[in-house]
Write an enzyme that holds these catalytic residues in place. Structure first.
Site, PDB file in Angstrom:
ATOM      1  N   GLY A   1       6.560   3.543  -7.792  1.00  0.00           N
ATOM      2  CA  GLY A   1       7.496   3.463  -6.680  1.00  0.00           C
ATOM      3  C   GLY A   1       7.694   2.029  -6.230  1.00  0.00           C
ATOM      4  O   GLY A   1       8.690   1.370  -6.524  1.00  0.00           O
TER       5      GLY A   1
ATOM      6  N   ARG B   1       6.642   0.356   8.495  1.00  0.00           N
ATOM      7  CA  ARG B   1       5.435  -0.207   7.870  1.00  0.00           C
ATOM      8  C   ARG B   1       4.664  -1.177   8.768  1.00  0.00           C
ATOM      9  O   ARG B   1       3.439  -1.095   8.848  1.00  0.00           O
ATOM     10  CB  ARG B   1       5.761  -0.852   6.527  1.00  0.00           C
ATOM     11  CG  ARG B   1       6.467   0.103   5.536  1.00  0.00           C
ATOM     12  CD  ARG B   1       6.523  -0.451   4.128  1.00  0.00           C
ATOM     13  NE  ARG B   1       5.221  -0.455   3.501  1.00  0.00           N
ATOM     14  CZ  ARG B   1       4.458  -1.500   3.371  1.00  0.00           C
ATOM     15  NH1 ARG B   1       4.872  -2.670   3.807  1.00  0.00           N
ATOM     16  NH2 ARG B   1       3.275  -1.410   2.818  1.00  0.00           N
TER      17      ARG B   1
ATOM     18  N   TYR C   1       1.042   0.360   9.421  1.00  0.00           N
ATOM     19  CA  TYR C   1      -0.021  -0.206   8.578  1.00  0.00           C
ATOM     20  C   TYR C   1      -0.335  -1.656   8.918  1.00  0.00           C
ATOM     21  O   TYR C   1      -1.036  -2.320   8.151  1.00  0.00           O
ATOM     22  CB  TYR C   1       0.384  -0.192   7.097  1.00  0.00           C
ATOM     23  CG  TYR C   1       0.972   1.089   6.580  1.00  0.00           C
ATOM     24  CD1 TYR C   1       0.218   2.252   6.507  1.00  0.00           C
ATOM     25  CD2 TYR C   1       2.291   1.122   6.129  1.00  0.00           C
ATOM     26  CE1 TYR C   1       0.773   3.415   5.994  1.00  0.00           C
ATOM     27  CE2 TYR C   1       2.843   2.282   5.617  1.00  0.00           C
ATOM     28  CZ  TYR C   1       2.077   3.429   5.556  1.00  0.00           C
ATOM     29  OH  TYR C   1       2.623   4.573   5.052  1.00  0.00           O
TER      30      TYR C   1
ATOM     31  N   CYS D   1      11.046   2.192  22.835  1.00  0.00           N
ATOM     32  CA  CYS D   1      10.121   2.204  23.980  1.00  0.00           C
ATOM     33  C   CYS D   1       8.695   2.478  23.538  1.00  0.00           C
ATOM     34  O   CYS D   1       8.105   3.512  23.873  1.00  0.00           O
ATOM     35  CB  CYS D   1      10.577   3.271  24.970  1.00  0.00           C
ATOM     36  SG  CYS D   1      12.277   3.018  25.431  1.00  0.00           S
TER      37      CYS D   1
ATOM     38  N   TYR E   1       9.588   2.417   0.769  1.00  0.00           N
ATOM     39  CA  TYR E   1       9.002   2.939   2.011  1.00  0.00           C
ATOM     40  C   TYR E   1       9.671   2.306   3.240  1.00  0.00           C
ATOM     41  O   TYR E   1       9.031   2.072   4.251  1.00  0.00           O
ATOM     42  CB  TYR E   1       7.480   2.735   2.015  1.00  0.00           C
ATOM     43  CG  TYR E   1       6.830   3.293   0.768  1.00  0.00           C
ATOM     44  CD1 TYR E   1       6.792   4.668   0.565  1.00  0.00           C
ATOM     45  CD2 TYR E   1       6.307   2.466  -0.230  1.00  0.00           C
ATOM     46  CE1 TYR E   1       6.228   5.202  -0.597  1.00  0.00           C
ATOM     47  CE2 TYR E   1       5.744   2.994  -1.387  1.00  0.00           C
ATOM     48  CZ  TYR E   1       5.710   4.362  -1.549  1.00  0.00           C
ATOM     49  OH  TYR E   1       5.160   4.889  -2.701  1.00  0.00           O
TER      50      TYR E   1
HETATM   51  N1  LLP Z   1       2.079   9.045  -7.192  1.00  0.00           N
HETATM   52  C1  LLP Z   1       1.483   9.648  -6.133  1.00  0.00           C
HETATM   53  C2  LLP Z   1       0.759  10.892  -6.329  1.00  0.00           C
HETATM   54  C3  LLP Z   1       1.567   9.036  -4.857  1.00  0.00           C
HETATM   55  O1  LLP Z   1       0.980   9.633  -3.826  1.00  0.00           O
HETATM   56  C4  LLP Z   1       2.267   7.813  -4.707  1.00  0.00           C
HETATM   57  C5  LLP Z   1       2.364   7.170  -3.395  1.00  0.00           C
HETATM   58  C6  LLP Z   1       2.877   7.238  -5.843  1.00  0.00           C
HETATM   59  C7  LLP Z   1       2.750   7.884  -7.066  1.00  0.00           C
HETATM   60  C8  LLP Z   1       3.676   5.966  -5.774  1.00  0.00           C
HETATM   61  O2  LLP Z   1       2.888   4.892  -5.419  1.00  0.00           O
HETATM   62  P1  LLP Z   1       3.443   3.386  -5.504  1.00  0.00           P
HETATM   63  O3  LLP Z   1       3.725   3.079  -6.957  1.00  0.00           O
HETATM   64  O4  LLP Z   1       4.685   3.306  -4.711  1.00  0.00           O
HETATM   65  O5  LLP Z   1       2.355   2.596  -4.957  1.00  0.00           O
HETATM   66  N2  LLP Z   1       4.107   4.537   2.800  1.00  0.00           N
HETATM   67  C9  LLP Z   1       3.098   3.664   2.236  1.00  0.00           C
HETATM   68  C10 LLP Z   1       2.789   4.005   0.792  1.00  0.00           C
HETATM   69  C11 LLP Z   1       2.359   5.433   0.598  1.00  0.00           C
HETATM   70  C12 LLP Z   1       2.148   5.787  -0.845  1.00  0.00           C
HETATM   71  C13 LLP Z   1       1.970   7.248  -1.008  1.00  0.00           C
HETATM   72  N3  LLP Z   1       1.836   7.669  -2.349  1.00  0.00           N
HETATM   73  C14 LLP Z   1       3.541   2.232   2.400  1.00  0.00           C
HETATM   74  O6  LLP Z   1       4.595   2.001   2.975  1.00  0.00           O
HETATM   75  O7  LLP Z   1       2.834   1.317   2.000  1.00  0.00           O
END
Ligand code: LLP
Length: 418
Positions: A275, A312, A316, A343, A372
């Protein structure tokens, strides 16, 4: 590698001035570069080119249907975690045989949807979920292809909210129970175990946690094959980290150099659920300065984007680089909090950040907002969600229009006797 660059102090997205787009669509808005999206996808795809592999674009990072279509056109599969994401993947033209369905709380309805569409496999996270998938598949006279998501108990140095491979985490099936669960699955007529899945966290900056966990997961796959199971896929999950400010992130070819030797001998097709590495630096959030204000302690730049648009930083404490869309010569820097109109004290895009002084009306770019960003946006404070614009060369396309006040109440109803 990205296509947001300053030319003589003016920010461009590919061949267009960001300020020109702002004049046309108003602010705030998300702005994406088509070229960055596709080149990031190909960087990952090519890095693992030596292996039989499938890059599944992780829709949760950015699920706009135009982005999904763009990824599908390039050959990507999709990693989905809900019926809604499956719907988007199919609408974006992803081949169902390239779709993997993850998530630890799938409903019978979602499982049925996936089975009827003929997706590649479900990533299963508990024994009760195994039972439910078996039941639904049998009801439909089908066999569900599955992988178990195993939890390898790996400590990944990332924000605790996005570390997922620890013992205490809600995700996956503990490695030492996995074998027994696979044996159960193999005996159930509605299930066909064809893969092993892991996902150890997100924003992981180096390959070593992947190496440790893939050794464990690779051994599991080997043992399952010895037991006669037809394990053809190892899904290594997502989580490749990227640069937001000045951190150092391994590049796709560096991850691949460390991981390909570990995966080669498995003889399996390798699935990646990517992602952030594809979407993160392919997008920015453009916002306009409303006011400057200060109190005894701090200076604030109040902008028209807020935590509902980009969560974010609030959720975080994530740091996104922020810069003016047009640099003005000789402007001194000052330390400010960049805050939105919501607010909540937690509504900020940056805290104690050195920025060139800005005036009302100036435009700011919040970088690395392609992943995200919009996908986590909400309507909190009844704010209209912002448009998403995709640039390709000299062309800009509105891939999601700005919401209207009517959109805010769509679907709501006032009972007749009120
Ligand atoms: N596969 C699974 C099972 C996942 O839970 C996730 C992300 C991905 C793939 C993709 O991960 P990436 O390649 O994007 O790291 N909202 C948070 C990130 C949450 C990720 C959740 N799972 C942020 O803004 O940092």
């Amino acid at each position: 590698m990205n296509d947001f660059v300053y030319r003589n102090g003016v920010l461009f997205c590919e061949d267009l001035r960001v300020s020109d787009i702002a004049s046309k669509v108003g602010t705030p808005f998300y702005l994406y570069s088509k070229n960055t999206f596709t080149s990031h996808f190909h960087a990952v795809d090519q890095a693992f080119g030596e292996l039989q592999h499938l890059v599944c674009y992780s829709l949760k990072a950015n699920s706009n249907v135009a982005i999904v279509k763009l990824m599908a056109n390039e050959g990507a599969g999709a990693d989905v975690v809900s019926g809604g994401e499956l719907f988007r993947a199919l609408k974006g033209g992803v081949d169902p045989q390239k779709i993997v369905f993850a998530g630890l709380g799938k409903t019978a309805e979602e499982i049925e949807y996936g089975l009827n569409e003929g997706i590649l496999m479900f990533n299963v996270e508990s024994s009760q979920e195994l039972m439910l998938i078996n039941e639904v598949a049998q009801k439909l006279g089908k066999q569900a292809p599955i992988a178990l998501r195993v939890n390898p108990d790996i400590d990944v140095r990332t924000h605790p909210y996005i570390a997922t491979g620890l013992k205490k985490s809600k995700f996956g099936i503990p490695l030492k129970e996995a074998m027994a669960e696979y044996e159960v699955a193999q005996k159930l007529p509605g299930l066909n175990p064809i893969g092993v899945h892991q996902h150890i966290g997100s924003q992981i900056m180096e390959s070593s946690p992947f190496e440790s966990s893939l050794r464990k997961v690779g051994n599991l796959a080997k043992s399952l094959k010895v037991l006669g199971m037809d394990i053809r896929y190892i899904n290594i999950g997502g989580g490749f980290g990227i640069q937001y400010t000045d951190e150092e992130a391994s590049q796709p070819d560096q991850f691949a150099a460390a991981l390909v030797p570990l995966l080669r001998e498995s003889g399996c097709t390798i699935i990646m659920e990517v992602g952030r590495m594809i979407a993160g630096n392919a997008g920015i959030l453009v916002t306009r300065v409303l006011f400057n204000k200060k109190n005894e302690e701090k200076k604030f730049v109040v902008v028209d984007a807020a935590m509902n648009d980009l969560l974010r930083p609030s959720l975080y404490q994530a740091e996104h680089h922020i810069g003016p869309v047009v640099y003005k010569d000789g402007t001194p820097e000052e330390k400010v909090d960049v805050v939105g109109p919501i607010c909540e004290s937690g509504d900020f895009l940056a805290q104690d950040r050195a920025l060139p002084e800005v005036q009302s009306g100036d435009l700011l770019a919040v970088f690395t907002a392609g992943a995200y960003g919009f996908s986590m946006a909400s309507n909190y404070n009844s704010r209209k969600r912002v448009p998403e614009i995709l640039v390709s060369g000299k062309k800009a396309y509105v891939i999601r229009r700005r919401e209207t006040y009517e959109d805010l109440v769509r679907g709501e109803a006032i009972p007749q006797d009120l």
